[in-house]
Design an enzyme around this catalytic site. Sequence first.
Site, PDB file in Angstrom:
ATOM      1  N   ARG A 193     -26.282  20.151   8.584  1.00  0.00           N
ATOM      2  CA  ARG A 193     -25.107  19.607   9.269  1.00  0.00           C
ATOM      3  C   ARG A 193     -23.818  19.843   8.500  1.00  0.00           C
ATOM      4  O   ARG A 193     -22.733  19.783   9.063  1.00  0.00           O
ATOM      5  CB  ARG A 193     -25.273  18.094   9.474  1.00  0.00           C
ATOM      6  CG  ARG A 193     -26.483  17.711  10.287  1.00  0.00           C
ATOM      7  CD  ARG A 193     -26.732  16.222  10.197  1.00  0.00           C
ATOM      8  NE  ARG A 193     -27.114  15.901   8.804  1.00  0.00           N
ATOM      9  CZ  ARG A 193     -27.303  14.675   8.345  1.00  0.00           C
ATOM     10  NH1 ARG A 193     -27.129  13.637   9.135  1.00  0.00           N
ATOM     11  NH2 ARG A 193     -27.663  14.479   7.099  1.00  0.00           N
ATOM     12  N   GLN A 246      -2.870   1.150  -2.287  1.00  0.00           N
ATOM     13  CA  GLN A 246      -2.146   1.909  -1.267  1.00  0.00           C
ATOM     14  C   GLN A 246      -2.701   3.333  -1.238  1.00  0.00           C
ATOM     15  O   GLN A 246      -3.085   3.881  -2.263  1.00  0.00           O
ATOM     16  CB  GLN A 246      -0.658   1.936  -1.638  1.00  0.00           C
ATOM     17  CG  GLN A 246       0.259   2.560  -0.636  1.00  0.00           C
ATOM     18  CD  GLN A 246       1.718   2.343  -1.034  1.00  0.00           C
ATOM     19  OE1 GLN A 246       2.160   1.225  -1.196  1.00  0.00           O
ATOM     20  NE2 GLN A 246       2.454   3.426  -1.209  1.00  0.00           N
ATOM     21  N   ASN A 290      -1.683   7.255   0.379  1.00  0.00           N
ATOM     22  CA  ASN A 290      -0.564   8.016   0.917  1.00  0.00           C
ATOM     23  C   ASN A 290      -1.020   9.412   1.306  1.00  0.00           C
ATOM     24  O   ASN A 290      -1.911   9.982   0.672  1.00  0.00           O
ATOM     25  CB  ASN A 290       0.551   8.138  -0.132  1.00  0.00           C
ATOM     26  CG  ASN A 290       0.989   6.792  -0.647  1.00  0.00           C
ATOM     27  OD1 ASN A 290       1.189   5.854   0.107  1.00  0.00           O
ATOM     28  ND2 ASN A 290       1.133   6.682  -1.957  1.00  0.00           N
ATOM     29  N   ARG A 295       7.068  19.325  -4.777  1.00  0.00           N
ATOM     30  CA  ARG A 295       7.409  17.902  -4.828  1.00  0.00           C
ATOM     31  C   ARG A 295       7.203  17.425  -6.259  1.00  0.00           C
ATOM     32  O   ARG A 295       6.137  17.584  -6.818  1.00  0.00           O
ATOM     33  CB  ARG A 295       6.518  17.099  -3.881  1.00  0.00           C
ATOM     34  CG  ARG A 295       6.698  17.447  -2.413  1.00  0.00           C
ATOM     35  CD  ARG A 295       5.730  16.631  -1.559  1.00  0.00           C
ATOM     36  NE  ARG A 295       5.824  16.970  -0.156  1.00  0.00           N
ATOM     37  CZ  ARG A 295       6.500  16.270   0.746  1.00  0.00           C
ATOM     38  NH1 ARG A 295       7.176  15.195   0.394  1.00  0.00           N
ATOM     39  NH2 ARG A 295       6.516  16.650   2.005  1.00  0.00           N
ATOM     40  N   HIS A 308       7.499  13.050 -10.277  1.00  0.00           N
ATOM     41  CA  HIS A 308       7.770  11.653  -9.959  1.00  0.00           C
ATOM     42  C   HIS A 308       6.892  10.697 -10.769  1.00  0.00           C
ATOM     43  O   HIS A 308       5.766  11.023 -11.121  1.00  0.00           O
ATOM     44  CB  HIS A 308       7.504  11.383  -8.471  1.00  0.00           C
ATOM     45  CG  HIS A 308       8.265  12.295  -7.564  1.00  0.00           C
ATOM     46  ND1 HIS A 308       7.707  12.823  -6.430  1.00  0.00           N
ATOM     47  CD2 HIS A 308       9.533  12.773  -7.616  1.00  0.00           C
ATOM     48  CE1 HIS A 308       8.594  13.580  -5.810  1.00  0.00           C
ATOM     49  NE2 HIS A 308       9.708  13.571  -6.518  1.00  0.00           N
ATOM     50  N   LYS A 325      -2.813   7.312 -10.175  1.00  0.00           N
ATOM     51  CA  LYS A 325      -3.020   8.022  -8.912  1.00  0.00           C
ATOM     52  C   LYS A 325      -4.336   8.794  -8.963  1.00  0.00           C
ATOM     53  O   LYS A 325      -4.705   9.327 -10.003  1.00  0.00           O
ATOM     54  CB  LYS A 325      -1.896   9.027  -8.655  1.00  0.00           C
ATOM     55  CG  LYS A 325      -0.517   8.437  -8.560  1.00  0.00           C
ATOM     56  CD  LYS A 325       0.529   9.536  -8.420  1.00  0.00           C
ATOM     57  CE  LYS A 325       1.936   8.959  -8.378  1.00  0.00           C
ATOM     58  NZ  LYS A 325       2.949  10.020  -8.327  1.00  0.00           N
ATOM     59  N   HIS A 375       4.175  13.200 -12.037  1.00  0.00           N
ATOM     60  CA  HIS A 375       3.303  14.002 -11.177  1.00  0.00           C
ATOM     61  C   HIS A 375       4.129  14.807 -10.188  1.00  0.00           C
ATOM     62  O   HIS A 375       5.135  14.334  -9.667  1.00  0.00           O
ATOM     63  CB  HIS A 375       2.361  13.078 -10.405  1.00  0.00           C
ATOM     64  CG  HIS A 375       1.620  13.786  -9.330  1.00  0.00           C
ATOM     65  ND1 HIS A 375       1.958  13.680  -7.997  1.00  0.00           N
ATOM     66  CD2 HIS A 375       0.570  14.632  -9.383  1.00  0.00           C
ATOM     67  CE1 HIS A 375       1.140  14.430  -7.284  1.00  0.00           C
ATOM     68  NE2 HIS A 375       0.291  15.021  -8.099  1.00  0.00           N
ATOM     69  N   TYR A 419      -3.281  10.706  -1.618  1.00  0.00           N
ATOM     70  CA  TYR A 419      -3.145   9.934  -2.852  1.00  0.00           C
ATOM     71  C   TYR A 419      -3.750   8.543  -2.667  1.00  0.00           C
ATOM     72  O   TYR A 419      -3.473   7.882  -1.673  1.00  0.00           O
ATOM     73  CB  TYR A 419      -1.685   9.627  -3.167  1.00  0.00           C
ATOM     74  CG  TYR A 419      -0.728  10.746  -3.374  1.00  0.00           C
ATOM     75  CD1 TYR A 419      -0.077  10.868  -4.593  1.00  0.00           C
ATOM     76  CD2 TYR A 419      -0.402  11.639  -2.361  1.00  0.00           C
ATOM     77  CE1 TYR A 419       0.864  11.863  -4.795  1.00  0.00           C
ATOM     78  CE2 TYR A 419       0.535  12.628  -2.559  1.00  0.00           C
ATOM     79  CZ  TYR A 419       1.164  12.734  -3.784  1.00  0.00           C
ATOM     80  OH  TYR A 419       2.095  13.711  -3.977  1.00  0.00           O
ATOM     81  N   GLU A 462      11.290   3.783  -9.119  1.00  0.00           N
ATOM     82  CA  GLU A 462      11.013   5.217  -8.980  1.00  0.00           C
ATOM     83  C   GLU A 462      11.914   6.028  -9.915  1.00  0.00           C
ATOM     84  O   GLU A 462      13.107   5.775 -10.014  1.00  0.00           O
ATOM     85  CB  GLU A 462      11.260   5.632  -7.535  1.00  0.00           C
ATOM     86  CG  GLU A 462      11.010   7.087  -7.268  1.00  0.00           C
ATOM     87  CD  GLU A 462      11.357   7.481  -5.837  1.00  0.00           C
ATOM     88  OE1 GLU A 462      10.802   8.476  -5.379  1.00  0.00           O
ATOM     89  OE2 GLU A 462      12.187   6.798  -5.189  1.00  0.00           O
ATOM     90  N   LYS A 511      16.811  15.607  -2.929  1.00  0.00           N
ATOM     91  CA  LYS A 511      16.540  14.510  -3.871  1.00  0.00           C
ATOM     92  C   LYS A 511      15.884  15.048  -5.139  1.00  0.00           C
ATOM     93  O   LYS A 511      16.292  14.712  -6.253  1.00  0.00           O
ATOM     94  CB  LYS A 511      15.648  13.462  -3.204  1.00  0.00           C
ATOM     95  CG  LYS A 511      15.312  12.283  -4.080  1.00  0.00           C
ATOM     96  CD  LYS A 511      14.462  11.284  -3.317  1.00  0.00           C
ATOM     97  CE  LYS A 511      14.011  10.148  -4.180  1.00  0.00           C
ATOM     98  NZ  LYS A 511      13.147   9.202  -3.463  1.00  0.00           N
ATOM     99  N   ASP A 512      14.857  15.893  -4.993  1.00  0.00           N
ATOM    100  CA  ASP A 512      14.172  16.436  -6.169  1.00  0.00           C
ATOM    101  C   ASP A 512      15.052  17.439  -6.913  1.00  0.00           C
ATOM    102  O   ASP A 512      14.970  17.535  -8.137  1.00  0.00           O
ATOM    103  CB  ASP A 512      12.839  17.076  -5.781  1.00  0.00           C
ATOM    104  CG  ASP A 512      11.751  16.040  -5.507  1.00  0.00           C
ATOM    105  OD1 ASP A 512      12.004  14.835  -5.723  1.00  0.00           O
ATOM    106  OD2 ASP A 512      10.660  16.442  -5.077  1.00  0.00           O
TER     107      ASP A 512
END
Length: 177
Positions: free
Chosen positions: A23, A46, A48, A59, A62, A72, A119, A132, A143, A168-169
């Site tokens: 399978r 959480q 994400n 990305r 951070h 994470k 990261h 994540y 942040e 932003k980055d």
Amino acid sequence: MIFLETKLKDAYIIQLQPIADERGFFSRTWCKNEFEKHGLKSEIVQCNLSYNEKKGTLRGMHYQVEPYRETKLIRCIKGAFYDVIIDLRKKSHTYKQWIGVELTENNNKSLYVPEGFAHGFQTLVDDTYAFYQVTEFYTPGAERGIRWNDPQFKIQWPEEKNRIISAKDQSLGDYRL
């Protein structure tokens, strides 16, 4: 799950152990008991999902500061990306060192990123999803970020002529002690 130590203190590559039959396969991607047995944080609060439409999307880098530092666990559920972490723990013997790991939908790897690490990642193909699991809630006031090409780290990103980075980055500065 197989927990593989990396050159960075407390960071692990976690290799799944699929059980296959006609399978397909079944594999655990998370087990609180196994993470605790290895001395790793296991309180996930959480999850994400990051969708990245185009190859070359970058990305990062951070992180969150005290008291909201987060651990994470990151995996690729579709596509492929080059995942990078930097140890920013001043008392660590691997302080300011980085590693990069290729995570793909087919290689059955996850990256465990301890708190106190920055990261980021760059997609290697179009239509890539990063999943994540984190041990702290996203807290905008905590942040922080580091410019993806900060010269003091010399991260060797995959070559990409059309790298896509958010405004932003792009506005992130170099790391300061």
